[in-house]
Design an enzyme around this catalytic site. Structure first.
Site, PDB file in Angstrom:
ATOM      1  N   SER A 143      35.400  16.962  41.284  1.00 13.56           N
ATOM      2  CA  SER A 143      35.104  18.058  40.370  1.00 13.56           C
ATOM      3  C   SER A 143      34.376  17.494  39.152  1.00 13.56           C
ATOM      4  O   SER A 143      34.392  16.277  38.905  1.00 13.56           O
ATOM      5  CB  SER A 143      36.419  18.714  39.922  1.00 13.56           C
ATOM      6  OG  SER A 143      36.242  19.584  38.820  1.00 13.56           O
ATOM      7  N   TYR A 156      45.093  20.545  37.320  1.00 15.30           N
ATOM      8  CA  TYR A 156      43.850  20.462  38.102  1.00 15.30           C
ATOM      9  C   TYR A 156      43.024  19.257  37.643  1.00 15.30           C
ATOM     10  O   TYR A 156      42.526  18.481  38.467  1.00 15.30           O
ATOM     11  CB  TYR A 156      43.050  21.748  37.939  1.00 15.30           C
ATOM     12  CG  TYR A 156      41.830  21.842  38.833  1.00 15.30           C
ATOM     13  CD1 TYR A 156      41.951  22.260  40.155  1.00 15.30           C
ATOM     14  CD2 TYR A 156      40.569  21.503  38.355  1.00 15.30           C
ATOM     15  CE1 TYR A 156      40.837  22.346  40.980  1.00 15.30           C
ATOM     16  CE2 TYR A 156      39.455  21.580  39.169  1.00 15.30           C
ATOM     17  CZ  TYR A 156      39.591  22.002  40.484  1.00 15.30           C
ATOM     18  OH  TYR A 156      38.483  22.076  41.308  1.00 15.30           O
TER      19      TYR A 156
END
Length: 251
Positions: A143, A156
């Site tokens: 990410s 996350y």
């Protein structure tokens, strides 16, 4: 010359293949010649139909990767149904949003268990198979938050930072055994995981303003990167995190 991006005869596992990035990658691998096991809690019927329309084999492997219980079965079932295993795409993931001061242990554990713990143990089970055969490609989905902190997504961010480190660790251990381990870091891609950001007019505007390409990415934008890292064209690429981000990190 032989096409170094050709995946004919290869078998891939793609987790979270029923929609979004996972579906796009699964279809891209099939278009390059691979047969695909579509893994996830939700049956990837549409993905399987698209893959079979391309003339490739596809099978659904049902598994809830919020725990590691199904990990070995995913590998075994893929090999049994499709005759081998050459590529693993670790895409399945979840996200929880809240201010850090309000974030719950339950939301922390849910995200870490799915996004990091299950990823490692699926890499482990797949790695054992690939080491035995002397070859294989593993591509983890990282990410922008592998590189940055973000806001309101502590578990996350921690999980995706962990994916970056895990990718390098496994590359260090397995490169000499014929296994390539790399990652793709998607930028801001329009999927169900980012629906809340897209719906927030202020946040959405600030995101688009930061992207040199001037727009959100589409899930299909990840397909070429996945094919590359899964193919012989990437045989000397190890421990790399490939950003597909419209230039976000360059700004």
């Amino acid at each position: 010359m032989t096409n170094p991006f050709d995946l004919t005869g290869k078998v891939a596992i793609v987790t979270g293949a029923n929609t979004g990035i996972g579906q796009a990658i699964a279809v891209a691998l099939a278009a390059a010649g691979a047969d695909v096991a579509c893994v996830g809690r939700t049956a990837a019927d549409d993905t399987v139909a698209q893959i079979r329309a391309l003339g490739r084999r596809a099978e659904i492997v049902s598994a809830d990767l919020s725990t590691i219980e199904p990990v070995q079965r995913v590998v075994d079932e893929t090999v049994a149904k499709l005759g081998g295993l050459d590529i693993l795409i670790n895409n399945a993931g979840i996200i929880r949003r809240a201010d850090a001061v309000d974030f719950t242990e339950a939301d922390w554990d849910a995200v870490i268990d799915t996004n990091l713990k299950s990823v490692f143990f699926l890499c482990q089970a797949t790695g054992r198979h690939m080491i035995a055969q002397g070859s294989g490609k593993i591509v983890n989905i990282a990410s922008m938050l592998t590189f940055q902190g973000g806001i309101r997504v502590p578990s996350y961010t921690a999980s995706k930072s962990g994916i970056g480190g895990l990718t390098k660790l496994l590359a260090n251990e397995w490169a000499g055994k014929g296994i390539n381990v790399n990652a793709i870091a998607p930028g801001y891609i329009a999927t169900n995981n980012t629906a809340a950001l897209q719906a927030d007019e202020v946040r959405n505007a600030s995101i688009v303003d930061r992207i040199p390409a001037g727009k959100w990415g589409d899930a299909s934008d990840l397909g070429g990167a996945a094919v590359f890292l899964s193919s012989a064209a990437a045989n000397y690429v190890q421990g790399h995190i490939l950003a597909v981000d419209g230039g976000w990190l360059a700004r």
